[in-house]
Scaffold this motif. Sequence first.
Motif, PDB file in Angstrom:
ATOM      1  N   UNK A 164      -8.376 -14.654   5.371  1.00 32.04           N
ATOM      2  CA  UNK A 164      -8.969 -15.865   4.803  1.00 32.04           C
ATOM      3  C   UNK A 164      -9.357 -15.624   3.345  1.00 32.04           C
ATOM      4  N   UNK A 165      -9.196 -14.407   2.869  1.00 28.03           N
ATOM      5  CA  UNK A 165      -9.531 -14.042   1.503  1.00 28.03           C
ATOM      6  C   UNK A 165      -8.286 -13.936   0.641  1.00 28.03           C
ATOM      7  N   UNK A 166      -8.363 -13.078  -0.378  1.00 33.33           N
ATOM      8  CA  UNK A 166      -7.272 -12.911  -1.336  1.00 33.33           C
ATOM      9  C   UNK A 166      -6.729 -11.489  -1.255  1.00 33.33           C
ATOM     10  N   UNK A 167      -5.396 -11.369  -1.222  1.00 25.40           N
ATOM     11  CA  UNK A 167      -4.744 -10.063  -1.236  1.00 25.40           C
ATOM     12  C   UNK A 167      -3.751 -10.042  -2.385  1.00 25.40           C
ATOM     13  N   UNK A 168      -3.926  -9.069  -3.270  1.00 23.71           N
ATOM     14  CA  UNK A 168      -2.980  -8.855  -4.367  1.00 23.71           C
ATOM     15  C   UNK A 168      -2.201  -7.606  -3.995  1.00 23.71           C
ATOM     16  N   UNK A 169      -1.069  -7.813  -3.366  1.00 24.26           N
ATOM     17  CA  UNK A 169      -0.260  -6.709  -2.855  1.00 24.26           C
ATOM     18  C   UNK A 169       0.552  -7.184  -1.658  1.00 24.26           C
ATOM     19  N   UNK A 170       1.354  -6.304  -1.113  1.00 25.20           N
ATOM     20  CA  UNK A 170       2.226  -6.635   0.005  1.00 25.20           C
ATOM     21  C   UNK A 170       1.490  -6.495   1.336  1.00 25.20           C
ATOM     22  N   UNK A 171       1.914  -7.294   2.327  1.00 24.78           N
ATOM     23  CA  UNK A 171       1.329  -7.251   3.665  1.00 24.78           C
ATOM     24  C   UNK A 171       2.456  -6.978   4.651  1.00 24.78           C
ATOM     25  N   UNK A 172       2.212  -6.031   5.552  1.00 25.73           N
ATOM     26  CA  UNK A 172       3.212  -5.670   6.552  1.00 25.73           C
ATOM     27  C   UNK A 172       2.524  -5.465   7.890  1.00 25.73           C
ATOM     28  N   UNK A 173       3.005  -6.162   8.931  1.00 27.62           N
ATOM     29  CA  UNK A 173       2.472  -5.977  10.276  1.00 27.62           C
ATOM     30  C   UNK A 173       3.589  -6.066  11.299  1.00 27.62           C
ATOM     31  N   UNK A 174       3.455  -5.286  12.357  1.00 30.04           N
ATOM     32  CA  UNK A 174       4.421  -5.332  13.452  1.00 30.04           C
ATOM     33  C   UNK A 174       4.061  -6.430  14.438  1.00 30.04           C
ATOM     34  N   UNK A 175       2.978  -7.146  14.205  1.00 29.32           N
ATOM     35  CA  UNK A 175       2.514  -8.188  15.114  1.00 29.32           C
ATOM     36  C   UNK A 175       2.417  -9.522  14.375  1.00 29.32           C
ATOM     37  N   UNK A 176       1.385 -10.296  14.681  1.00 35.10           N
ATOM     38  CA  UNK A 176       1.228 -11.634  14.113  1.00 35.10           C
ATOM     39  C   UNK A 176       0.306 -11.635  12.903  1.00 35.10           C
ATOM     40  N   UNK A 177       0.692 -12.417  11.903  1.00 34.32           N
ATOM     41  CA  UNK A 177      -0.106 -12.612  10.695  1.00 34.32           C
ATOM     42  C   UNK A 177      -0.536 -14.072  10.642  1.00 34.32           C
ATOM     43  N   UNK A 178      -1.829 -14.298  10.435  1.00 35.42           N
ATOM     44  CA  UNK A 178      -2.347 -15.656  10.256  1.00 35.42           C
ATOM     45  C   UNK A 178      -3.024 -15.706   8.890  1.00 35.42           C
TER      46      UNK A 178
END
Length: 146
Positions: free
Chosen positions: A41-55
């Motif tokens: 719900x915040x801010x991410x400056x960078x890449x996101x990687x998950x083997x599951x679910x991202x909301x």
Amino acid sequence: MFNNKQEKNQMAQDVTSSSNTVGKGTVINGDLETFGNIRIDGKVIGNIKTKSKLVLGATSHIDGNVLAQNAEIEGEVKGVVEITELLVLKPSAVLHGDIITNKLIVESGATFNGACKMGVATKSIKIGEEASNGQATSKLKEAKPV
């Protein structure tokens, strides 16, 4: 008592069932990698990687690429979004970048500016040690945010 294979299977199951949350008002400057589900719900400056679910909640802002198994996006993303199974763009979603996914649902009101490639072959998502030993070749490293 347990053999090594059983312990590894149990550990992998525990890790993939974990949940992570980045709250509203939080800013992370760097890449995120997880085996479990993640809600931002915040801010991410960078890449996101998950083997599951991202909301990605309505207040989320991502400035980087995304790689996940499944995803629901309500916030804003500037970068390539690569989902191996199902991507849902909610009415408040704003996406500036390309989409690579197997299945896509775009709800009325969502904004998307970029190319879309669907029905692609499922690729494995490499996290942590798996990615560091040279096995992972991700399109996310090649692609640049729009």
